[in-house]
Write an enzyme that holds these catalytic residues in place. Structure first.
Site, PDB file in Angstrom:
ATOM      1  N   ASP A 327       0.775  -1.139   0.059  1.00 13.97           N
ATOM      2  CA  ASP A 327      -0.008   0.162   0.053  1.00 13.97           C
ATOM      3  C   ASP A 327       0.950   1.252   0.063  1.00 13.97           C
ATOM      4  O   ASP A 327       1.966   1.157   0.618  1.00 13.97           O
ATOM      5  CB  ASP A 327      -0.771   0.132   1.214  1.00 13.97           C
ATOM      6  CG  ASP A 327      -1.970   1.196   1.324  1.00 13.97           C
ATOM      7  OD1 ASP A 327      -2.773   1.024   0.847  1.00 13.97           O
ATOM      8  OD2 ASP A 327      -1.463   2.003   2.253  1.00 13.97           O
ATOM      9  N   GLU A 431       1.230  -0.413  -4.775  1.00  8.55           N
ATOM     10  CA  GLU A 431       0.422   0.570  -5.211  1.00  8.55           C
ATOM     11  C   GLU A 431       0.863   2.066  -5.194  1.00  8.55           C
ATOM     12  O   GLU A 431       1.597   2.466  -4.072  1.00  8.55           O
ATOM     13  CB  GLU A 431      -0.876   0.592  -4.125  1.00  8.55           C
ATOM     14  CG  GLU A 431      -2.018   1.772  -4.600  1.00  8.55           C
ATOM     15  CD  GLU A 431      -2.204   2.447  -3.408  1.00  8.55           C
ATOM     16  OE1 GLU A 431      -3.629   2.933  -3.588  1.00  8.55           O
ATOM     17  OE2 GLU A 431      -1.677   2.700  -2.507  1.00  8.55           O
TER      18      GLU A 431
END
Ligand code: GLC
Ligand code: MG
Length: 739
Positions: A327, A431
């Site tokens: 993330d 990401e």
């Protein structure tokens, strides 16, 4: 038993004599006879020689020689005969020659086998990895399936629905965070990385989910949040109280309570607020948080923090998870000097800097050392991929097996399928929204020699709705293809838990064509739960807002795309049936837009998704073939998928415009005049034959057309074509080779 023992001597029983043998014996050279005899007489000095039971057989040396010379010369060899005798026979030509022939035959066969194996390995293209062979399906666990009736989805709920993935021919499932969390950002604020939040279940539930998934040949990709923790994390509490070990676990800076701004840095999702600094009363300093103030950024300059994160990665790899979605990676490191970032509009007063877009993030995004760090994470995963016995893939029916792509569970494997083997390494996807700096995104692929992520998420297709035209679709696709490093593997995302659902932003008309593109482009498609049935955003009233981002700014709420999965037309769309509570409202269209209804309809969005994902998995040109642009205009985007040596090739034509179109591809010589429609967004057209001079499509319509030829498009149009790794098919024996 053909020996009998009488008065201490070994004798032959009647019937063992073979008069015919005497003649053959006569051929033997005298020297061999005498050698045999010498050997024999020497051995008879050992009383137990030749006997397995260890009982000494009394054989008088002279008598034994006589026996060999006379009586044994008349018999055929057989098992159980004394060694001396057998040795004598074995040197005869009639035994020696076949023996030597057999020996050399074995040697030659072994060498041939080794040579064939080496050649096959040398000429075979690399195995596809599991994350290449299947689309990735994103589960947002709060919204997928609620098993206990508290209105919030959970791990047991996911177990109940595992067959849905098999139905869709999907093997890779990414589940958004389910760690223990105060849920200020619904799990992206982690209080304990080693525990499961009770809302979602227990560690036993997790282990059961993983086992059930592996049992079905499914892979589990965990969400991992290295950039920050929750402010309730033990580390943060120890850091704010200046525990000597944890003091520098977060990014602290001097500031005062009235103006808590050590510099002008602002939060990434600025809808969460402006400054990325918050004053902490306990420590009397400010801490950095690029997201919510409840999500303090970890200090990765501290080696102990790095080690903690590596340990956490190991913790989950040890449990057997198959990969991670990392993330918000670009935020992991910040410049240590903490200088102000340059303003995008330098003439404006500093107070006007309130959003992410007002600054150049020279000191907070993608700092030097970031990629080294990610490569360290990667190396952990690779270590686990290689370790023998530690990472085994449980194939269908629990067998430890390679899972060949293109073989739906339980079907027989063909040679060709075996050639589409699947490599079982662990997977990492990063990401990072670096929208205007595609080259920064591409860095996450690593280099030819140093691996980083298997791919960074490609979010460009999220912009499809901005401009409805074929040329725009091609432009977005090309942004990735033209910038991707050679030999890397593309991927495509059209939705996730942070962005409006594509069916809402592009409009339901385009849902089928978008899924068709997603599943026929080269590389790995990602499907956000519900996209396979064309789910749309819900309307959330101000009082219903759950997302903290929405509480700061209603228009930025991510609740609309997080509504409960629509399984059937029962209460709460089958998301839960034990209570009437659901954490977000169910979309009112659930009676027609749901899995059960669409399963029964061969022409539904779901049925089309399913048959396209099966086509992707079974037709080699989609998995391993060339991708070539053929045409793009105000309405239509068209491309070819083909593989050298493979007779069947595919032309895909998608109308992303707002009008119907008649596309003339007669100038494309490599295409035959007629093509057969094998998949169509409008089921009426399935199986139709179309003329390449006029391919009719309505707005939002898409066609996959098959044709047969060995004439390939890519040799004459190299600038329009891409392939990750060249492979050719030897169609006669169904073998793929490097070419
Ligand atoms: C990622 C997640 C998003 C979350 C943020 C902070 O962007 O996708 O949902 O709010 O990271 O962890
Ligand atoms: Mg629940």
């Amino acid at each position: 038993m053909r020996f009998k023992k009488a008065s201490g001597r070994v004798e032959l029983a009647e019937g063992t004599r073979n008069p015919a043998f005497r003649d053959a014996d006569g051929d033997e050279p005298a020297a061999e006879h005498s050698a045999g005899r010498e050997d024999h007489s020497a051995r008879t000095e050992d009383p137990s020689a030749g006997r397995e039971d260890g009982v000494a057989a009394v054989v008088e040396p002279e008598a034994a020689v006589a026996v060999v010379g006379d009586e044994y010369s008349q018999v055929r060899p057989y098992a159980g005969m004394p060694k001396e005798v057998l040795l004598r026979y074995s040197s005869q030509a009639r035994y020696r020659v076949p023996r030597e022939i057999l020996f050399w035959l074995t040697v030659c066969c072994t060498l041939a086998l080794v040579a064939v194996t080496v050649t096959v390995v040398a000429v075979s293209p690399r195995c596809l990895s599991w994350w290449q062979a299947s689309p990735v399906y994103q589960v947002y666990p709060r919204s997928f399936k609620d098993s206990d009736g508290d209105g919030i989805g959970d791990l047991k709920g996911i177990v109940e629905k595992l067959d849905h993935f098999l139905y869709l021919n999907i093997k890779s499932v990414w589940i958004s965070p389910f760690y223990r969390s105060p849920m200020r950002d619904f799990g992206y604020d982690v209080e304990d990385f080693r525990d499961i939040d009770p809302i979602f279940g227990t560690m036993a539930d997790f282990e059961n989910l993983l086992a059930e998934m592996h049992q079905r040949g499914l892979k589990l990709i965990m969400d991992f949040i290295p950039n920050h923790t929750s402010d309730r994390h033990r580390w943060f509490n120890l850091s704010r109280t200046r525990d000597p070990h944890y003091e520098d676990y977060y990014v602290w800076a001097d500031c005062n309570s009235t103006s808590p701004k050590p510099n002008n840095w602002v939060r990434t999702v600025s809808v969460f607020g402006n400054s990325s600094w918050t004053y902490d009363e306990v420590r009397g300093q400010c801490y950095l948080h690029q997201f919510l103030k409840e999500q303090p950024d970890l200090n990765f300059r501290n080696p102990d923090v790095r080690q903690e994160i590596i340990d956490l990665i190991r913790f989950w790899l040890d449990k057997g998870v198959d990969g991670f979605r990392m993330d918000a990676v670009k935020h992991i490191l910040e410049a240590e000097h903490l200088r102000d970032e340059p303003q995008v509009y330098p003439d404006r007063p500093p107070e006007s800097v309130t959003t992410e877009w007002d600054l150049h993030h020279d000191y907070t995004y993608t700092q030097l050392g970031l990629h080294d760090l990610l490569r360290e994470f990667r190396a952990e995963m690779d270590a686990y991929s290689r370790e023998p016995g530690r990472y085994r893939y449980r194939g269908p029916r629990g067998r430890v097996a390679m899972w060949p792509a293109g073989v739906p569970n339980g079907r027989k494997l063909g040679v060709r399928n075996i050639m589409v083997c699947v490599w079982l390494g662990r997977f990492m996807v990063t990401e990072s929204y670096d929208y205007h700096e595609v080259e920064k995104t591409m860095m996450y692929y690593g280099t030819r020699l140093i691996k980083e992520s298997d791919f960074p998420f490609n979010f460009y297709l999220l912009d499809l709705p901005h401009n409805k035209s074929g040329a725009w679709a091609k432009h977005l696709v090309d942004l990735w293809m033209a910038n991707m490093p050679l030999g890397k593997w593309p991927n495509w995302v059209v939705g996730n838990h942070d962005r409006s659902r594509i069916a809402s932003s592009a409009g339901p008309t385009y849902v089928r064509a978008i899924n068709m593109m997603l599943l026929t482009l080269p590389g790995t498609p990602t499907t956000y739960y519900g996209e396979e049935i064309g789910m749309e955003n819900i309307n959330v009233t101000e009082s219903q807002i759950q997302d903290p981002a929405g509480k700061y700014n209603a228009s930025a709420s991510r609740d609309p795309e997080r509504s409960p999965m629509q399984w059937n037309d029962d209460m709460n769309a089958g998301f839960n049936n034990k209570t009437n509570v659901t954490w977000l409202p169910v979309h009112p269209d659930y009676e027609s837009v749901n899995v059960e209804v669409q399963k029964a309809d061969g022409g539904s969005v779901l049925s089309q998704y399913r048959s396209l994902s099966s086509l992707r998995q079974t037709a080699l040109p989609f998995l391993r073939g060339w991708f070539c642009y053929v045409h793009a205009d105000a309405n239509v985007f068209s491309y070819v998928r083909e593989l050298d040596g493979h007779r069947a090739a595919y032309l895909i034509l998608l109308n992303f415009g707002t009008q119907s179109a008649a596309t003339d591809l007669s100038s494309v010589q490599e295409l035959p005049d007629q093509l057969e429609v094998v998949a169509a967004t409008n089921p009426v057209r399935d199986g139709n034959t179309v003329q390449k001079s006029s391919i009719l499509t309505e707005a939002g319509e898409g066609l996959v057309m098959q044709y047969s030829t060995y004439t390939r498009f890519h040799p004459k149009h190299p600038a329009e074509c891409f392939v990750s790794e060249k492979a050719c098919l030897l169609e006669t024996i169904g073998i793929l080779y490097k070419c």
